[in-house]
Write a protein that holds these residues in place. Structure first.
Motif, short mmCIF file in Angstrom:
data_model
loop_
_atom_site.label_atom_id
_atom_site.label_comp_id
_atom_site.label_asym_id
_atom_site.label_seq_id
_atom_site.Cartn_x
_atom_site.Cartn_y
_atom_site.Cartn_z
N ASN A 60 0.83 -1.20 0.00
CA ASN A 60 0.00 0.00 0.00
C ASN A 60 0.87 1.27 0.00
O ASN A 60 0.39 2.34 0.32
CB ASN A 60 -0.96 -0.01 1.19
CG ASN A 60 -0.24 -0.35 2.48
OD1 ASN A 60 0.98 -0.13 2.59
ND2 ASN A 60 -0.95 -0.87 3.45
N PHE A 61 2.12 1.12 -0.35
CA PHE A 61 3.04 2.26 -0.55
C PHE A 61 3.04 3.23 0.63
O PHE A 61 3.04 4.44 0.44
CB PHE A 61 2.71 3.00 -1.86
CG PHE A 61 3.12 2.23 -3.09
CD1 PHE A 61 2.60 0.98 -3.35
CD2 PHE A 61 4.05 2.77 -3.98
CE1 PHE A 61 2.99 0.26 -4.49
CE2 PHE A 61 4.44 2.06 -5.11
CZ PHE A 61 3.90 0.80 -5.36
N ARG A 62 3.01 2.65 1.84
CA ARG A 62 3.16 3.52 3.01
C ARG A 62 4.62 3.54 3.43
O ARG A 62 5.40 2.68 3.02
CB ARG A 62 2.30 2.99 4.17
CG ARG A 62 0.83 3.10 3.86
CD ARG A 62 0.01 2.96 5.13
NE ARG A 62 -1.25 2.31 4.82
CZ ARG A 62 -1.79 1.34 5.53
NH1 ARG A 62 -1.19 0.90 6.62
NH2 ARG A 62 -2.93 0.80 5.19
N LYS A 63 4.98 4.48 4.29
CA LYS A 63 6.38 4.65 4.73
C LYS A 63 6.99 3.37 5.25
O LYS A 63 8.14 3.05 4.98
CB LYS A 63 6.46 5.74 5.81
CG LYS A 63 6.75 7.11 5.26
CD LYS A 63 7.59 7.97 6.22
CE LYS A 63 8.44 9.00 5.52
NZ LYS A 63 7.78 9.73 4.44
N VAL A 64 6.20 2.61 6.04
CA VAL A 64 6.74 1.38 6.64
C VAL A 64 7.19 0.35 5.60
O VAL A 64 7.93 -0.57 5.92
CB VAL A 64 5.74 0.66 7.59
CG1 VAL A 64 5.55 1.40 8.88
CG2 VAL A 64 4.41 0.39 6.91
N LYS A 65 6.76 0.51 4.36
CA LYS A 65 7.11 -0.47 3.32
C LYS A 65 8.49 -0.19 2.71
O LYS A 65 8.99 -0.99 1.93
CB LYS A 65 6.04 -0.48 2.21
CG LYS A 65 4.65 -0.78 2.72
CD LYS A 65 4.52 -2.21 3.21
CE LYS A 65 3.15 -2.45 3.82
NZ LYS A 65 2.97 -3.80 4.31
N ARG A 66 9.08 0.95 3.03
CA ARG A 66 10.41 1.33 2.53
C ARG A 66 10.51 1.16 1.01
O ARG A 66 11.37 0.44 0.49
CB ARG A 66 11.50 0.54 3.28
CG ARG A 66 11.56 0.89 4.77
CD ARG A 66 12.72 0.24 5.46
NE ARG A 66 14.00 0.77 5.04
CZ ARG A 66 14.70 1.70 5.67
NH1 ARG A 66 14.22 2.22 6.79
NH2 ARG A 66 15.87 2.09 5.21
N MET A 110 10.31 -7.39 -0.23
CA MET A 110 9.56 -6.87 0.92
C MET A 110 10.55 -6.34 1.96
O MET A 110 10.84 -7.01 2.96
CB MET A 110 8.67 -7.97 1.51
CG MET A 110 7.84 -7.51 2.70
SD MET A 110 6.71 -8.76 3.31
CE MET A 110 5.21 -8.33 2.46
N PRO A 111 11.09 -5.13 1.75
CA PRO A 111 12.10 -4.62 2.69
C PRO A 111 11.50 -3.87 3.89
O PRO A 111 12.20 -3.06 4.51
CB PRO A 111 12.91 -3.67 1.80
CG PRO A 111 11.93 -3.18 0.79
CD PRO A 111 10.88 -4.23 0.61
N SER A 112 10.25 -4.17 4.25
CA SER A 112 9.48 -3.38 5.24
C SER A 112 10.21 -3.11 6.55
O SER A 112 10.97 -3.93 7.04
CB SER A 112 8.20 -4.13 5.60
OG SER A 112 7.47 -4.47 4.48
#
Ligand code: GMT
Length: 384
Positions: A210-216, A281-283
């Motif tokens: 969902n392209f949020r910050k936590v997804k890096r 998935m570099p979250s």
């Protein structure tokens, strides 16, 4: 056949992981002859077919000039009261603590005054605990409503442990992991699609979020740039969210736009995953990593961070690799190792084998048994 349990499911009906899990769970329960009532503010995106055991009740969020913010939680609680009463539900299962657990608490108290006892199960999904819920502006309500739930589940051991660490929890939390429908998520023959995206047989890398910050997202682009400088490769970015335009700008700055496509929110992600070679998935935070499981079910190995519950899914050196958050160099090295023609088939086979451990047929009974335990405990408490 007699209906089994009548369950009200509350979730965010959007593309997020918690909504997907709630919807797929409801569908599987309905197929197992339970009666499922979705209570959401719009039709859940994967609830697009007819089934005699599935019902949908829309939460009507009325606004009024006085309200700068329409009170979703109150509208939801009122809807829960009416659905529990009119449909004679046995249990409410709310997904994502904020504000669903506290709305359920309110509904439960209202129903109690009318002589109706409804057990509430809350499933914690991730950011409701690790990000938003921890914030002082929500923490007291989150703690209270978890403790007041009749049953609490978390999607990984890590999320359970973090919940105990950050909140004053007196309830036992049951771990029930995310699951996958291997009938839907399986490698399909889509050679024409692969040829169109990778005409020169380039490696196909995929990221879905969902392209949020936590997804890096910036790490995704950097890892891809490094991979691409060693082997011919293309990147598909699926999903949408606040970090998307920054990511597109980053691709332009790095001059790698020709090899990256942003596809937005796609419904049939299993078709894209069918032709992918690697999932990134570099979250920074990830309670489980449902998108990685969906990739693995389509035989796609995963290069990920070791955040949260990801190590409970992705096995280092077997189904892909895990690295510390932000270690783009290690993730690149590992990606190149997996993509090596001598290694890729083994990683692909291992990814599928691991995904099979999370098949819905294995996880559904865990929820069903848990519902029975919670209902039994609640009725026992009443008779005492
Ligand atoms: O990934 C997101 O931010 C969406 C979020 C949600 O709740 O909608 O996903 C969370 O729940 C999923 C289903 O249980 C998990 O697989 C994801 O790992 C989790 N996301 C995070 O913890 C960041």
């Amino acid at each position: 056949m007699a209906k089994k349990i009548k369950i009200g499911i509350v979730c965010y009906p959007t593309f997020g992981g918690s909504g997907v899990v709630a919807t797929e769970l409801g569908k599987a329960l309905a197929q197992d002859n339970h009666e499922i009532h979705f209570i959401t503010y719009s039709q859940p995106s994967r609830l697009d077919f007819l089934n005699e055991n599935l019902f949908y009740h829309e939460v009507d969020i009325r606004t009024y000039p006085l309200f700068e913010y329409p009170p979703y939680e109150l509208a939801l609680a009122s809807k829960m009261v009416s659905v529990v009463k009119n449909e004679k539900l046995d249990l409410l299962h709310v997904h994502y603590a904020i504000p669903h657990a506290s709305a359920a608490y309110m509904a439960k108290q209202i129903l109690k005054t009318q002589g109706i006892l409804i057990p509430v199960v809350t499933t914690l999904h991730g950011t409701d605990i690790t990000l938003v819920g921890k914030d002082a502006s929500y923490e007291p309500v989150v703690t209270f409503s978890i403790n007041e739930s009749d049953g609490v589940t978390a999607v990984s051991k890590d999320l359970r442990d973090q919940t105990y660490e950050f909140f004053n929890i007196t309830k036992e939390i049951e771990v029930i992991p995310n699951f996958i429908d291997l009938e839907k998520f399986k490698k399909q023959k889509k050679d024409h699609f692969k040829k169109a995206i990778c005409p020169d047989d380039e490696a196909l890398i995929v990221h879905i979020s969902n392209f949020r910050k936590v997804k890096r997202i910036s790490d995704v682009i950097h890892i891809f740039k490094n991979i691409r400088s060693e082997v011919p490769a293309k990147l598909l970015m699926i999903g949408d969210g606040p970090e998307r335009s920054a990511a597109e700008a980053q691709c332009r700055e790095l001059g790698i736009c020709d090899d990256i496509r942003f596809l937005g929110k796609l419904e049939a992600i299993e078709e894209v995953l069918s032709v992918a070679d690697l999932f990134l998935m570099p979250s920074e935070k990830e309670s489980f990593g449902l998108a990685a499981l969906e990739a693995m079910a389509c035989e796609v190995p995963v290069i990920s961070s070791n955040a949260g519950g990801i190590p409970e899914l992705n096995i280092n050196g077997v189904t892909g690799f895990l690295s510390p958050v932000g270690d783009v160099e290690a993730m690149t090295r590992n990606a190149l190792h997996v993509l090596d023609k001598d290694n890729l088939p083994t990683f692909k086979a291992n990814a599928l084998k691991r995904a099979k451990e999370f098949d819905i047929s294995k996880i559904l009974p865990l929820y069903e048994n848990y519902y029975h335990r919670v209902m039994e405990k609640t009725s026992l408490n009443v008779s005492l």
